[in-house]
Scaffold this active site. Structure first.
Site, mmCIF file in Angstrom:
data_model
loop_
_atom_site.group_PDB
_atom_site.id
_atom_site.type_symbol
_atom_site.label_atom_id
_atom_site.label_comp_id
_atom_site.label_asym_id
_atom_site.label_seq_id
_atom_site.Cartn_x
_atom_site.Cartn_y
_atom_site.Cartn_z
ATOM 1 N N LYS A 48 0.811 -1.206 0.000
ATOM 2 C CA LYS A 48 0.000 0.000 0.000
ATOM 3 C C LYS A 48 0.847 1.259 0.000
ATOM 4 C CE LYS A 48 -2.307 -2.336 3.473
ATOM 5 N NZ LYS A 48 -2.915 -2.444 4.774
ATOM 6 N N GLY A 49 2.142 1.090 0.172
ATOM 7 C CA GLY A 49 3.032 2.244 0.350
ATOM 8 C C GLY A 49 3.078 3.200 -0.832
ATOM 9 N N GLU A 104 7.065 2.168 -6.612
ATOM 10 C CA GLU A 104 7.333 1.711 -5.244
ATOM 11 C C GLU A 104 7.504 2.906 -4.309
ATOM 12 O OE1 GLU A 104 7.477 -0.366 -2.977
ATOM 13 O OE2 GLU A 104 8.355 -2.287 -3.510
ATOM 14 N N ASP A 105 7.234 2.681 -3.038
ATOM 15 C CA ASP A 105 7.494 3.718 -2.044
ATOM 16 C C ASP A 105 8.977 3.791 -1.699
ATOM 17 O OD1 ASP A 105 7.441 1.230 -0.782
ATOM 18 O OD2 ASP A 105 6.205 1.887 0.903
ATOM 19 N N ASP A 108 14.671 -0.966 -0.080
ATOM 20 C CA ASP A 108 15.532 -1.131 1.084
ATOM 21 C C ASP A 108 16.520 -2.259 0.774
ATOM 22 O OD1 ASP A 108 16.422 -0.924 3.700
ATOM 23 O OD2 ASP A 108 14.773 -2.036 4.563
ATOM 24 N N LYS A 136 17.258 3.338 -0.266
ATOM 25 C CA LYS A 136 18.285 3.209 0.785
ATOM 26 C C LYS A 136 19.432 2.385 0.219
ATOM 27 C CE LYS A 136 15.190 2.886 4.821
ATOM 28 N NZ LYS A 136 14.694 1.894 5.818
ATOM 29 N N VAL A 158 11.841 5.047 8.018
ATOM 30 C CA VAL A 158 11.086 6.286 7.820
ATOM 31 C C VAL A 158 9.590 5.990 7.634
ATOM 32 C CG1 VAL A 158 13.030 7.574 6.851
ATOM 33 C CG2 VAL A 158 11.565 6.234 5.322
ATOM 34 N N ASP A 164 4.419 3.273 6.174
ATOM 35 C CA ASP A 164 3.819 3.037 7.489
ATOM 36 C C ASP A 164 4.785 2.435 8.493
ATOM 37 O OD1 ASP A 164 3.886 0.397 6.165
ATOM 38 O OD2 ASP A 164 2.786 -0.257 7.947
ATOM 39 N N ARG A 170 0.845 6.655 7.344
ATOM 40 C CA ARG A 170 0.824 6.766 5.880
ATOM 41 C C ARG A 170 0.303 8.132 5.440
ATOM 42 N NH1 ARG A 170 1.635 1.576 3.789
ATOM 43 N NH2 ARG A 170 0.697 -0.146 4.943
#
Ligand code: IMP
Ligand code: MG
Length: 188
Positions: A48-49, A104-105, A108, A136, A158, A164, A170
């Site tokens: 959901k990001g 994508e949010d 990582d 990142k 973050v 989230d 969010r």
């Protein structure tokens, strides 16, 4: 004690709302330019990001696009990647021959995206690129090529603008770092 105000849980703002707006507009312009020759690229939002970012990005894109969503599991309630990825909701669209842009949010470890990429590649899209709001680089475990990056950030957990912690935060308009006590507080 937990308060009703999510802003009160933020220790530090890493990227302001204004910085996000400006960068997302730039990305929208760049994507519009790059995809001019391709017909109706499909933006694949990773739920959901991706939500805030996808909406904002899409309104800054001035070519025809289509939008679909996919959901995969990542961290659950933890802040560390398990490396185990599960497909929770598949696309509604047949992507064979389509130009795909994954939205994508954050990237990582890269494990989630490496999995998603390999799954979608099997369906023979015409092209497959990746656009992420945040990256990142220090944390990368899987080698995934990323075509569009909003911001490189340091190795910190973050929240905000779609991202989230335990499903909260969010709806913050900026990217921030939580106060340490938030992680040790009993679950809501
Ligand atoms: P990766 O598989 O380690 O690259 O993790 C990717 C997913 O983990 C992202 O799509 C996010 O949902 C989540 N994630 C990674 N880092 C953060 C963070 O700092 N805040 C919130 N979610 C994160
Ligand atoms: Mg998450």
């Amino acid at each position: 004690m937990s308060t009703a105000d999510p802003h009160a849980d933020i220790e530090r703002i890493l990227i302001t709302a204004a910085q996000i707006q400006q960068r997302v507009a730039e990305l929208g312009a760049q994507i519009s330019h790059d995809y001019q020759a391709h017909s109706d690229p499909l933006f694949v939002g990773v739920l959901k990001g991706c939500t805030m970012f996808l909406v904002e990005l899409a309104v800054h894109v001035n070519i025809h696009i289509a939008i679909d969503f996919i959901a995969i599991s990542s961290y659950g309630q933890s802040t560390e990647s398990s490396g185990v990825v599960r497909l929770l909701k598949d696309l509604d669209t047949d992507i064979a021959g389509r130009h795909i842009l994954i939205i994508e949010d954050i990237i990582d470890s890269g494990l989630t995206l490496a999995y998603l990429r390999s799954q979608l590649e099997r369906r023979n899209p015409a092209s497959l690129r990746i656009c992420t709001l945040l990256n990142k680089p220090e944390r990368r475990q899987a080698d995934v090529p990323v075509d569009y990056i909003g911001f490189d950030i340091p190795n910190e957990f973050v929240v905000g603008y779609g991202l989230d912690y335990a499903e909260r935060y969010r709806n913050l308009p900026y990217i921030g770092v939580l106060k340490p006590e938030v992680y040790t507080r009993p679950a809501h």
